[in-house]
Write a protein that holds these residues in place. Sequence first.
Motif, PDB file in Angstrom:
ATOM      1  N   UNK A 159       0.826  -1.207   0.000  1.00  0.00           N
ATOM      2  CA  UNK A 159       0.000   0.000   0.000  1.00  0.00           C
ATOM      3  C   UNK A 159       0.862   1.260   0.000  1.00  0.00           C
ATOM      4  N   UNK A 160       1.951   1.236   0.769  1.00  0.00           N
ATOM      5  CA  UNK A 160       2.864   2.379   0.797  1.00  0.00           C
ATOM      6  C   UNK A 160       3.538   2.570  -0.556  1.00  0.00           C
ATOM      7  N   UNK A 161       3.983   1.473  -1.152  1.00  0.00           N
ATOM      8  CA  UNK A 161       4.652   1.556  -2.453  1.00  0.00           C
ATOM      9  C   UNK A 161       3.713   2.106  -3.521  1.00  0.00           C
ATOM     10  N   UNK A 162       2.505   1.583  -3.553  1.00  0.00           N
ATOM     11  CA  UNK A 162       1.542   2.046  -4.549  1.00  0.00           C
ATOM     12  C   UNK A 162       1.194   3.515  -4.344  1.00  0.00           C
ATOM     13  N   UNK A 163       1.168   3.935  -3.091  1.00  0.00           N
ATOM     14  CA  UNK A 163       0.837   5.328  -2.811  1.00  0.00           C
ATOM     15  C   UNK A 163       1.937   6.264  -3.300  1.00  0.00           C
ATOM     16  N   UNK A 164       3.180   5.912  -3.023  1.00  0.00           N
ATOM     17  CA  UNK A 164       4.293   6.737  -3.502  1.00  0.00           C
ATOM     18  C   UNK A 164       4.298   6.789  -5.030  1.00  0.00           C
ATOM     19  N   UNK A 165       4.060   5.652  -5.665  1.00  0.00           N
ATOM     20  CA  UNK A 165       4.033   5.627  -7.130  1.00  0.00           C
ATOM     21  C   UNK A 165       2.875   6.453  -7.681  1.00  0.00           C
ATOM     22  N   UNK A 166       1.739   6.428  -6.996  1.00  0.00           N
ATOM     23  CA  UNK A 166       0.601   7.226  -7.464  1.00  0.00           C
ATOM     24  C   UNK A 166       0.904   8.714  -7.362  1.00  0.00           C
ATOM     25  N   UNK A 167       1.594   9.123  -6.296  1.00  0.00           N
ATOM     26  CA  UNK A 167       2.017  10.515  -6.171  1.00  0.00           C
ATOM     27  C   UNK A 167       2.981  10.884  -7.297  1.00  0.00           C
ATOM     28  N   UNK A 168       3.964  10.034  -7.526  1.00  0.00           N
ATOM     29  CA  UNK A 168       4.962  10.300  -8.563  1.00  0.00           C
ATOM     30  C   UNK A 168       4.318  10.393  -9.942  1.00  0.00           C
ATOM     31  N   UNK A 169       3.346   9.536 -10.204  1.00  0.00           N
ATOM     32  CA  UNK A 169       2.712   9.524 -11.522  1.00  0.00           C
ATOM     33  C   UNK A 169       1.760  10.699 -11.742  1.00  0.00           C
ATOM     34  N   UNK A 170       1.263  11.294 -10.658  1.00  0.00           N
ATOM     35  CA  UNK A 170       0.270  12.354 -10.829  1.00  0.00           C
ATOM     36  C   UNK A 170       0.694  13.744 -10.441  1.00  0.00           C
ATOM     37  N   UNK A 171       1.886  13.881  -9.827  1.00  0.00           N
ATOM     38  CA  UNK A 171       2.268  15.156  -9.238  1.00  0.00           C
ATOM     39  C   UNK A 171       2.324  16.292 -10.257  1.00  0.00           C
ATOM     40  N   UNK A 172       2.830  16.038 -11.440  1.00  0.00           N
ATOM     41  CA  UNK A 172       2.972  17.119 -12.430  1.00  0.00           C
ATOM     42  C   UNK A 172       1.627  17.648 -12.893  1.00  0.00           C
ATOM     43  N   UNK A 173       0.601  16.809 -12.829  1.00  0.00           N
ATOM     44  CA  UNK A 173      -0.756  17.240 -13.197  1.00  0.00           C
ATOM     45  C   UNK A 173      -1.500  17.815 -11.990  1.00  0.00           C
ATOM     46  N   UNK A 174      -0.877  17.794 -10.825  1.00  0.00           N
ATOM     47  CA  UNK A 174      -1.546  18.275  -9.631  1.00  0.00           C
ATOM     48  C   UNK A 174      -2.564  17.295  -9.098  1.00  0.00           C
ATOM     49  N   UNK A 175      -2.348  16.009  -9.353  1.00  0.00           N
ATOM     50  CA  UNK A 175      -3.262  14.982  -8.838  1.00  0.00           C
ATOM     51  C   UNK A 175      -2.877  14.638  -7.401  1.00  0.00           C
ATOM     52  N   UNK A 176      -3.732  15.034  -6.470  1.00  0.00           N
ATOM     53  CA  UNK A 176      -3.514  14.703  -5.069  1.00  0.00           C
ATOM     54  C   UNK A 176      -4.478  13.602  -4.661  1.00  0.00           C
ATOM     55  N   UNK A 177      -3.975  12.484  -4.145  1.00  0.00           N
ATOM     56  CA  UNK A 177      -4.880  11.431  -3.684  1.00  0.00           C
ATOM     57  C   UNK A 177      -5.855  11.960  -2.638  1.00  0.00           C
ATOM     58  N   UNK A 178      -7.087  11.475  -2.682  1.00  0.00           N
ATOM     59  CA  UNK A 178      -8.108  11.892  -1.718  1.00  0.00           C
ATOM     60  C   UNK A 178      -7.704  11.454  -0.313  1.00  0.00           C
ATOM     61  N   UNK A 179      -8.186  12.151   0.713  1.00  0.00           N
ATOM     62  CA  UNK A 179      -7.811  11.793   2.090  1.00  0.00           C
ATOM     63  C   UNK A 179      -8.033  10.324   2.419  1.00  0.00           C
ATOM     64  N   UNK A 180      -9.153   9.767   1.936  1.00  0.00           N
ATOM     65  CA  UNK A 180      -9.450   8.367   2.275  1.00  0.00           C
ATOM     66  C   UNK A 180      -8.491   7.392   1.592  1.00  0.00           C
ATOM     67  N   UNK A 181      -7.700   7.856   0.621  1.00  0.00           N
ATOM     68  CA  UNK A 181      -6.765   6.978  -0.077  1.00  0.00           C
ATOM     69  C   UNK A 181      -5.386   6.951   0.565  1.00  0.00           C
ATOM     70  N   UNK A 182      -5.189   7.752   1.603  1.00  0.00           N
ATOM     71  CA  UNK A 182      -3.865   7.845   2.234  1.00  0.00           C
ATOM     72  C   UNK A 182      -3.678   6.680   3.209  1.00  0.00           C
ATOM     73  N   UNK A 183      -2.665   5.821   2.988  1.00  0.00           N
ATOM     74  CA  UNK A 183      -2.414   4.738   3.953  1.00  0.00           C
ATOM     75  C   UNK A 183      -2.068   5.312   5.320  1.00  0.00           C
ATOM     76  N   UNK A 184      -2.421   4.595   6.364  1.00  0.00           N
ATOM     77  CA  UNK A 184      -2.154   5.074   7.719  1.00  0.00           C
ATOM     78  C   UNK A 184      -0.676   5.388   7.928  1.00  0.00           C
ATOM     79  N   UNK A 185       0.195   4.602   7.315  1.00  0.00           N
ATOM     80  CA  UNK A 185       1.628   4.799   7.488  1.00  0.00           C
ATOM     81  C   UNK A 185       2.133   6.061   6.802  1.00  0.00           C
ATOM     82  N   UNK A 186       1.298   6.652   5.931  1.00  0.00           N
ATOM     83  CA  UNK A 186       1.695   7.844   5.187  1.00  0.00           C
ATOM     84  C   UNK A 186       0.966   9.102   5.652  1.00  0.00           C
ATOM     85  N   UNK A 187       0.067   8.978   6.617  1.00  0.00           N
ATOM     86  CA  UNK A 187      -0.742  10.138   7.005  1.00  0.00           C
ATOM     87  C   UNK A 187       0.106  11.250   7.612  1.00  0.00           C
TER      88      UNK A 187
END
Length: 235
Positions: free
Chosen positions: A118-146
């Motif tokens: 879950x942590x790995x996928x979250x970091x990758x999702x940030x990396x893949x969307x950051x340039x477009x300003x894609x911020x994962x929704x609060x409910x998508x944040x793993x507890x270890x990343x909050x």
Amino acid sequence: MEIRGRRRCKSCEHEWSYYETGEVACPACGSMQSVGVGERARHTDSADELDLSAHRAAAEESIAAVADDLKTDLRTYLRARGFISGGELRDPDDTYLAARELLHGVDVFVRRRDPDEAMELYVLSLLNGVERGDRPAPEAVPAAMSAARGLAYAESLNAFRRDFSTWLEEDPNPKARRTLSTLGEHLKRVEALQGDVPVEQSESLVRAARELAAYAREGDESSLSNARDRLSRLG
């Protein structure tokens, strides 16, 4: 700093906006000889766009392998960014927020002895969307990343608050400054807790900051009221 945002080339007389390009070289002929024209305005924001394409493919194989170079590029981008462009106050935008969260998220991931999927996928999702300003929704944040998100947003909003305060020196607004001070007290608490606050609280702080900026720019009292109410509900 205060600069004249329009430049005129001494060689070919072409004019361009430094605020838009961030370039001192003439875009028409390449000459470095130019003069500023028009009034000076405060300017803290770089025109450079974030480009992390070189890191994405490698990160799919190993985030740890690209972590140092990725964090260096993120820090370079964040240092160049500001929230006053040609005298205009800008909001803390989603790309800036996601870039700072990615910086903290990568750090958490590589320091964790046993990062899960879950942590790995979250970091990758940030990396893949950051340039477009894609911020994962609060409910998508793993507890270890909050906490990483909480600290990233607090740091982002503190940088915004400093520019906002500078902007208010030329556009005084006592009500905006008082509410900006209240925002600052909340950010101190989040930083003292190393970002360990509910992700919904971090989102509320972002919204309050944007509402306060809208009030300062446009004089919309409802935006000020919304910002104050949002901050008061945080305790």
